[in-house]
Design an enzyme around this catalytic site. Structure first.
Site, PDB file in Angstrom:
ATOM      1  N   TYR A  35       7.693  60.847  91.058  1.00 52.97           N
ATOM      2  CA  TYR A  35       8.000  59.865  92.107  1.00 52.97           C
ATOM      3  C   TYR A  35       9.235  59.028  91.767  1.00 52.97           C
ATOM      4  O   TYR A  35       9.790  58.350  92.624  1.00 52.97           O
ATOM      5  CB  TYR A  35       6.811  58.931  92.362  1.00 52.97           C
ATOM      6  CG  TYR A  35       5.606  59.627  92.976  1.00 52.97           C
ATOM      7  CD1 TYR A  35       5.713  60.903  93.520  1.00 52.97           C
ATOM      8  CD2 TYR A  35       4.365  59.010  93.015  1.00 52.97           C
ATOM      9  CE1 TYR A  35       4.612  61.545  94.077  1.00 52.97           C
ATOM     10  CE2 TYR A  35       3.263  59.649  93.570  1.00 52.97           C
ATOM     11  CZ  TYR A  35       3.399  60.916  94.095  1.00 52.97           C
ATOM     12  OH  TYR A  35       2.304  61.549  94.644  1.00 52.97           O
TER      13      TYR A  35
ATOM     14  N   ASP B 258      -5.312  71.740  88.607  1.00 53.93           N
ATOM     15  CA  ASP B 258      -5.992  72.469  89.692  1.00 53.93           C
ATOM     16  C   ASP B 258      -7.465  72.669  89.353  1.00 53.93           C
ATOM     17  O   ASP B 258      -8.346  72.501  90.210  1.00 53.93           O
ATOM     18  CB  ASP B 258      -5.283  73.802  89.997  1.00 53.93           C
ATOM     19  CG  ASP B 258      -4.971  74.611  88.735  1.00 53.93           C
ATOM     20  OD1 ASP B 258      -5.008  74.044  87.623  1.00 53.93           O
ATOM     21  OD2 ASP B 258      -4.687  75.814  88.865  1.00 53.93           O
TER      22      ASP B 258
ATOM     23  N   LYS C 140      -0.420  70.276  83.879  1.00 53.66           N
ATOM     24  CA  LYS C 140      -0.264  71.710  84.145  1.00 53.66           C
ATOM     25  C   LYS C 140       0.595  72.285  83.017  1.00 53.66           C
ATOM     26  O   LYS C 140       1.722  72.742  83.245  1.00 53.66           O
ATOM     27  CB  LYS C 140       0.392  71.931  85.513  1.00 53.66           C
ATOM     28  CG  LYS C 140      -0.490  71.604  86.697  1.00 53.66           C
ATOM     29  CD  LYS C 140      -1.450  72.713  87.084  1.00 53.66           C
ATOM     30  CE  LYS C 140      -0.736  73.882  87.715  1.00 53.66           C
ATOM     31  NZ  LYS C 140      -1.691  74.989  88.012  1.00 53.66           N
TER      32      LYS C 140
ATOM     33  N   ASP D   6      -2.467  60.591  91.709  1.00 50.69           N
ATOM     34  CA  ASP D   6      -2.477  60.192  93.115  1.00 50.69           C
ATOM     35  C   ASP D   6      -3.508  61.029  93.877  1.00 50.69           C
ATOM     36  O   ASP D   6      -4.370  60.522  94.605  1.00 50.69           O
ATOM     37  CB  ASP D   6      -1.057  60.432  93.676  1.00 50.69           C
ATOM     38  CG  ASP D   6      -0.849  59.782  95.026  1.00 50.69           C
ATOM     39  OD1 ASP D   6      -1.803  59.186  95.545  1.00 50.69           O
ATOM     40  OD2 ASP D   6       0.268  59.887  95.562  1.00 50.69           O
TER      41      ASP D   6
ATOM     42  N   ASP E  57      -7.797  59.995  94.784  1.00 46.56           N
ATOM     43  CA  ASP E  57      -8.303  59.977  96.164  1.00 46.56           C
ATOM     44  C   ASP E  57      -9.481  60.925  96.317  1.00 46.56           C
ATOM     45  O   ASP E  57     -10.452  60.620  97.023  1.00 46.56           O
ATOM     46  CB  ASP E  57      -7.197  60.379  97.149  1.00 46.56           C
ATOM     47  CG  ASP E  57      -6.419  59.167  97.635  1.00 46.56           C
ATOM     48  OD1 ASP E  57      -6.485  58.118  96.962  1.00 46.56           O
ATOM     49  OD2 ASP E  57      -5.753  59.266  98.688  1.00 46.56           O
TER      50      ASP E  57
END
Ligand code: NAD
Length: 369
Positions: free
Chosen positions: A143, A227, A194, A251, A255
């Protein structure tokens, strides 16, 4: 009783002041019973600050936030200020607080209270007793990484670029928060990246492992690909204690974890900065929800997310673990008695006001205390 702890309360806009009021009643309860005392002062942020001071966060309020032991924030924003230019919007006040306090670690717990098991979309046996904590890196990664931007290619098509970048220092400081929190909870940390396809992930994994081996060997550390973590969160979320991950994966995963609990009005959060020489960290505690203009001023908001944010403050800023547990149990018992605000109302339950929920939590504290 220990020396007073300095809290800056920034109620903000909409339902912010309503939920903060109920939360401060809980702080006052601890004071009254001489369990822990707090010096609470109040300031303006968001739309309230724009109206009174012409800016979403005055310099003087910023200074007070930096001097406080912890900041309790309600919520900011609302239709009255929606048309202001971006730089003057209420949300800028919150962003300035996060930036100048250098709050790089965002803590989002997902806790399922037994009486609300039915609010989750997952099966009761999957979420009953769930209590996990996600630590998301908040100020680095894709970001913020450079280069970034959209450019036009020679053939007229376009190219968008963002850069995922982490340094040792950025990884170590957020991993350290994860390890410290694991020590205060059930001693397990799962680090998520990852590493199979990203160099930044490989570095992340190596640095977290190194920190574990040199400083936190008693914490049970595991590594997981992001994942797989998303899948495991809905398959068997109770396997996790603390998860530490980067800005982008955090992020998404936070959620996902939040929805395991099923209700926005129940979700607390904390954002932490670096520890100083005395071990004290800058910290801001706030409910995840916004200012809910649709129900503001009606004494209808659920104050529990804010009250649970205060419990996090007790646990993580003041090391008052028993007191934090007491607040969590009082919330659990209030819900167990059938008390419900509109957002978590279930058939056969009693709908009560914001103040009514505050009363019920205080009554539960009285019984427990
Ligand atoms: P919101 O979280 O304010 O509300 C979404 C829905 O959830 C609404 O129907 C609301 O009534 C309900 N809700 C939220 N909190 C509740 C509570 N405690 N009890 C009962 N019901 C609750 O999100 P939104 O509607 O997208 O945004 C409203 C305003 O809040 C906007 O100005 C937005 O920018 C701002 N906002 C602020 C923050 C923050 O201060 N951290 C976060 C999100 C949104």
């Amino acid at each position: 009783m220990a020396a007073n702890r300095k809290i800056l309360s920034l109620p903000g806009d909409g339902i912010g002041p309503e939920v903060v009021r109920q939360t401060l009643r809980v702080a006052e309860w601890f004071d009254r019973h001489r369990i822990a005392s707090f010096d609470v002062s109040e300031g303006l942020v968001g739309g309230a600050a724009i109206d009174a001071q012409g800016t979403p966060l005055a310099d003087q309020t910023m200074r007070r936030a930096l001097e406080a032991d912890a900041v309790l924030l309600g919520a900011v924003g609302g239709p009255k200020w929606d048309n202001l230019p971006f730089a003057q919007k209420p949300e800028r006040g919150l962003l300035r607080l996060r930036k100048e306090m250098d709050l790089f670690a965002n803590l989002r717990p997902a806790m399922v209270f037994a009486p609300l098991v039915g609010a989750s979309t997952l099966k009761p046996e999957v979420v009953t007793g769930l209590d996990l904590l996600i630590v998301r890196e908040l100020t680095g990664g894709v970001y913020f990484g450079e280069p970034r931007g959209i450019s036009t290619l020679p053939d007229g098509t376009r190219r968008g670029v963002n850069t995922q970048v982490y340094t040792t220092a950025e990884i170590v400081r957020v991993a350290r928060v994860g390890f410290e929190l694991a020590l205060k909870r059930h001693g397990k940390l799962c680090s998520v990246e990852k590493a199979n396809v990203m160099e930044s992930g490989q570095l992340w994994r190596e640095e977290v492992q190194k920190l574990h081996d040199s400083e936190y060997p008693t914490v049970e550390l595991s590594h997981m690909y992001a994942d797989n973590c998303a899948m495991q969160l809905v398959r068997n979320p109770k396997q996790f204690d603390v998860i530490v991950t980067d800005n982008l994966f955090g992020d998404i995963l936070s959620d996902c974890a939040a929805m395991l609990t099923g209700s926005l009005g129940m979700l607390p959060s904390a954002s932490l900065g670096a520890a100083d020489a005395s071990g004290r960290r800058k910290a801001l505690y706030e409910p995840v929800h916004g200012s809910a203009p649709d129900i503001a001023g009606k004494d209808a908001a659920n104050p529990l997310a804010c009250i649970l944010s205060f419990a996090m403050m007790l646990r993580y800023s003041f090391d008052l673990r028993d007191e934090a547990d007491l607040v969590d149990r009082a919330v659990q018992n209030a819900l167990g008695s059938g008390a419900r605000t509109g957002d978590i109302l279930q058939p056969g339950m009693q709908r009560i006001s914001t103040t009514g929920m505050g009363d019920t939590v205080l009554a539960a504290l009285e019984k427990l205390g």
